[in-house]
Design a protein around this motif. Structure first.
Motif, mmCIF file in Angstrom:
data_model
loop_
_atom_site.group_PDB
_atom_site.id
_atom_site.type_symbol
_atom_site.label_atom_id
_atom_site.label_comp_id
_atom_site.label_asym_id
_atom_site.label_seq_id
_atom_site.Cartn_x
_atom_site.Cartn_y
_atom_site.Cartn_z
ATOM 1 N N TYR A 82 0.837 -1.201 0.000
ATOM 2 C CA TYR A 82 0.000 0.000 0.000
ATOM 3 C C TYR A 82 0.874 1.255 0.000
ATOM 4 O O TYR A 82 0.632 2.200 -0.775
ATOM 5 C CB TYR A 82 -0.925 -0.006 1.219
ATOM 6 C CG TYR A 82 -1.949 1.104 1.212
ATOM 7 C CD1 TYR A 82 -1.621 2.371 1.674
ATOM 8 C CD2 TYR A 82 -3.229 0.895 0.731
ATOM 9 C CE1 TYR A 82 -2.541 3.408 1.657
ATOM 10 C CE2 TYR A 82 -4.164 1.929 0.702
ATOM 11 C CZ TYR A 82 -3.813 3.172 1.169
ATOM 12 O OH TYR A 82 -4.739 4.188 1.143
ATOM 13 N N LEU A 83 1.895 1.285 0.858
ATOM 14 C CA LEU A 83 2.765 2.452 0.935
ATOM 15 C C LEU A 83 3.557 2.654 -0.352
ATOM 16 O O LEU A 83 3.905 3.788 -0.699
ATOM 17 C CB LEU A 83 3.725 2.306 2.120
ATOM 18 C CG LEU A 83 3.091 2.330 3.524
ATOM 19 C CD1 LEU A 83 4.151 2.074 4.593
ATOM 20 C CD2 LEU A 83 2.380 3.650 3.780
ATOM 21 N N VAL B 103 1.816 7.316 0.004
ATOM 22 C CA VAL B 103 1.859 7.445 1.462
ATOM 23 C C VAL B 103 0.680 8.296 1.937
ATOM 24 O O VAL B 103 0.500 9.419 1.472
ATOM 25 C CB VAL B 103 3.188 8.092 1.916
ATOM 26 C CG1 VAL B 103 3.203 8.299 3.429
ATOM 27 C CG2 VAL B 103 4.365 7.224 1.487
ATOM 28 N N PRO B 104 -0.145 7.775 2.850
ATOM 29 C CA PRO B 104 -1.293 8.554 3.338
ATOM 30 C C PRO B 104 -0.851 9.688 4.247
ATOM 31 O O PRO B 104 0.247 9.668 4.817
ATOM 32 C CB PRO B 104 -2.119 7.516 4.110
ATOM 33 C CG PRO B 104 -1.134 6.476 4.509
ATOM 34 C CD PRO B 104 -0.089 6.430 3.440
ATOM 35 N N ASP B 105 -1.734 10.695 4.368
ATOM 36 C CA ASP B 105 -1.452 11.802 5.281
ATOM 37 C C ASP B 105 -1.633 11.367 6.733
ATOM 38 O O ASP B 105 -0.831 11.695 7.606
ATOM 39 C CB ASP B 105 -2.376 12.981 4.989
ATOM 40 C CG ASP B 105 -2.198 13.517 3.588
ATOM 41 O OD1 ASP B 105 -3.181 13.529 2.821
ATOM 42 O OD2 ASP B 105 -1.062 13.903 3.251
ATOM 43 N N LEU C 98 3.695 1.410 14.008
ATOM 44 C CA LEU C 98 3.833 2.849 14.227
ATOM 45 C C LEU C 98 5.221 3.329 13.823
ATOM 46 O O LEU C 98 5.366 4.371 13.168
ATOM 47 C CB LEU C 98 3.562 3.172 15.698
ATOM 48 C CG LEU C 98 3.815 4.621 16.159
ATOM 49 C CD1 LEU C 98 2.948 5.598 15.376
ATOM 50 C CD2 LEU C 98 3.539 4.744 17.654
ATOM 51 N N ASP C 99 6.251 2.574 14.195
ATOM 52 C CA ASP C 99 7.611 2.945 13.807
ATOM 53 C C ASP C 99 7.751 3.028 12.287
ATOM 54 O O ASP C 99 8.368 3.942 11.749
ATOM 55 C CB ASP C 99 8.615 1.933 14.367
ATOM 56 C CG ASP C 99 8.764 2.034 15.874
ATOM 57 O OD1 ASP C 99 9.245 1.066 16.487
ATOM 58 O OD2 ASP C 99 8.394 3.078 16.447
ATOM 59 N N THR C 100 7.163 2.045 11.587
ATOM 60 C CA THR C 100 7.227 2.023 10.117
ATOM 61 C C THR C 100 6.521 3.230 9.525
ATOM 62 O O THR C 100 7.043 3.906 8.620
ATOM 63 C CB THR C 100 6.580 0.734 9.580
ATOM 64 O OG1 THR C 100 7.299 -0.392 10.073
ATOM 65 C CG2 THR C 100 6.580 0.723 8.055
ATOM 66 N N CYS D 75 4.036 9.648 8.044
ATOM 67 C CA CYS D 75 2.585 9.669 8.221
ATOM 68 C C CYS D 75 2.254 10.182 9.619
ATOM 69 O O CYS D 75 2.963 9.897 10.575
ATOM 70 C CB CYS D 75 1.987 8.264 8.077
ATOM 71 S SG CYS D 75 2.307 7.432 6.528
ATOM 72 N N ALA D 76 1.156 10.920 9.733
ATOM 73 C CA ALA D 76 0.601 11.226 11.047
ATOM 74 C C ALA D 76 -0.242 10.024 11.468
ATOM 75 O O ALA D 76 -1.044 9.513 10.678
ATOM 76 C CB ALA D 76 -0.247 12.492 10.995
ATOM 77 N N VAL D 77 -0.073 9.558 12.697
ATOM 78 C CA VAL D 77 -0.716 8.325 13.144
ATOM 79 C C VAL D 77 -1.595 8.594 14.361
ATOM 80 O O VAL D 77 -1.166 9.248 15.316
ATOM 81 C CB VAL D 77 0.326 7.240 13.487
ATOM 82 C CG1 VAL D 77 -0.363 5.969 13.990
ATOM 83 C CG2 VAL D 77 1.189 6.925 12.265
ATOM 84 N N ILE D 78 -2.830 8.075 14.303
ATOM 85 C CA ILE D 78 -3.741 8.097 15.447
ATOM 86 C C ILE D 78 -3.911 6.653 15.906
ATOM 87 O O ILE D 78 -4.355 5.805 15.138
ATOM 88 C CB ILE D 78 -5.096 8.710 15.076
ATOM 89 C CG1 ILE D 78 -4.925 10.169 14.655
ATOM 90 C CG2 ILE D 78 -6.077 8.605 16.245
ATOM 91 C CD1 ILE D 78 -6.194 10.781 14.074
#
Length: 468
Positions: A44-45, A49-51, A73-75, A81-84
């Motif tokens: 997918y990446l 790359v998603p926002d 998360l590390d990847t 990427c901003a991660v929630i």
């Protein structure tokens, strides 16, 4: 307000949960995709790359420790990427660990719709305000584009990056807190032959000594009480790329010895493993220790230092490149005006002269924080010096006539709050106290923590909270 160009990815193995989040978010955002199996993430990446990524933290049935999500998360953070973090099994230690590794927020299922939308908006705003990472390029100009400033000092830093980036040599970056050592490290990575690989940053000062080996070298399932699955360490996760060891000067001597062994042998042995694993990473390190203390054997092992400092790049503090201050101010004011949807305003000439004369003990990081405050709280047609919430100037003036601020060590905020802003909130006083202590300790985190009477981990959290 709809973000028609935003790209959101929901990575959750529960298709019902992923579908519910997608239905909620696709009315506001341009692309909202779902992925139910983390094994499909690399492919997918590779397509884009998603926002923002809404990341579930447990994928294997029965798992509730969040280890799978932390590895993902590390990847994702390496891809900018901003991660929630999104999980039904939230606890405080997991939330703290996720936020420490770069997650923007931590939301439990079932979520409140308004809370989730607000979290995504905030994550998008945070990503927009950050300097974007450039795509890998052979051009040294592209690699150093995130390093703003055209002063002779910054031109020298950029020239060093262009020279050493392609060599593969280990590099040590020296400089005070807030000067942009991580940006320099990223620029070295982007100008190297490893630019297509992972850039993984590790805050060495924040790693507990008890989990040092597990975090860096990995562990095998069952090797200790909480080892419920195999886990790759940071050296393995950065394979083929660059590993940035930040705040390396704050490592205890015992941990330094373990790191030295790995660098000498070019292999790591995960806890509980029978055989070592070869490592393939470029090491970039950074510290805010001054060079006298760095070469003191009581502070830092000489043999480890010689392994790390094949090339040394010294990043100048902001007070030594004042000609870059106007451009930095305009960049961050523009960024926060867009983020908070505030009208564009000019900077008054008096404010500019005052800010150019300010010593900036927190360097570019402090300037960025001051710009955010000015955009939020400023109410005049122009930005005034008081809008930036900095310490009141002393009576003395610079050669050019601008009022020079007093040294940070003399500005004890509890006794002398900023008369320019009259900001007596606890947050402002705490921020000023930390800035003053950092200046008095010459940027050393351990000494600053002792001066303030807090643990080093607590100080790191407060530095992040205040953007210092």
């Amino acid at each position: 307000m709809a973000h028609t160009t935003a790209h959101i990815l929901i990575l959750d193995d529960d298709t019902d949960v992923a579908c519910a989040a997608q239905l909620l978010l696709r009315r506001r955002y341009g692309t909202v995709a779902t992925l139910n199996d983390p094994a499909g993430l690399p492919a997918y990446l590779a397509r884009g790359v998603p926002d923002v990524v809404l990341l579930d933290f447990n994928f294997t049935p029965g798992r509730i420790d969040g280890a799978e999500g932390l590895a993902l998360l590390d990847t994702l953070r390496a891809e900018r990427c901003a991660v929630i973090a999104l999980t039904a099994y939230a606890d405080v230690p997991l939330a703290v660990e996720a936020l420490k590794r770069g997650a923007c927020d931590f939301i439990t299922k079932p979520w409140d719709n308004a809370r989730l939308v607000a979290a995504v908006d905030a994550a998008l705003a945070r990503r927009a305000a950050e300097v974007p990472a450039r795509a890998p390029s052979q051009s040294s100009d592209d690699a150093t584009a995130a390093l703003m400033g055209d002063s002779p000092a910054m031109r020298s830093v950029k020239a060093m990056i262009a020279s050493v980036g392609p060599t593969g040599a280990n590099v040590m970056v020296l400089g005070e807190n807030g000067v942009g050592k991580e940006l320099v490290a990223r620029a070295i990575h982007l100008s190297s032959q490893r630019a297509g690989g992972t850039f993984l940053a590790v805050d060495m000062g924040a790693l507990p000594e008890s989990t040092f080996e597990s975090e860096l070298f990995g562990h095998r399932k069952g090797s200790f009480t909480d080892a419920k699955a195999d886990r790759a360490g940071r050296f393995q996760a950065a394979r083929g790329g660059s590993l940035f060891l930040d705040e390396i000067g704050n490592m205890p001597l015992a941990a330094q010895a373990k790191l030295l062994t790995v660098l000498e042998r070019r292999e790591v042995t995960p806890i509980g493993a029978d055989k070592p694993e070869a490592i393939d990473v470029r090491i970039i390190s950074a510290t805010n220790l001054d060079e006298v203390r760095l070469f003191d054997p009581a502070e830092f092992r000489p043999d480890l230092l010689f392994r790390l400092n094949t090339i040394v790049i010294r990043v100048p503090p902001l007070r030594e490149r004042r000609e870059d201050i106007p451009g930095l101010l305009r960049h961050y004011l523009d960024a926060y005006e867009r983020q908070y949807q505030r009208p564009a305003r000019a900077l008054s000439s008096a404010a500019l002269a005052w800010l150019e004369a300010y010593p900036w003990p927190g360097n570019v990081r402090a300037l960025r924080h001051a710009c955010e405050r000015a955009v939020i709280l400023g109410s005049d047609s122009e930005y005034l010096a008081a809008d930036f919430g900095l310490a009141a100037p002393a009576e003395s003036t610079a050669a050019g006539g601008a009022a020079m601020p007093a040294p940070a060590s003399a500005l004890m905020p509890v006794l002398a709050p900023s008369s320019a802003s009259d900001d007596l909130t606890l947050n402002a006083l705490e921020r000023d106290a930390i800035s003053a202590a950092l200046a008095a300790a010459k940027g050393n985190i351990s000494h600053t923590a002792r001066m303030l009477g807090v643990s080093r981990a607590a100080l790191y959290r407060k530095l992040g909270k205040h953007g210092i």
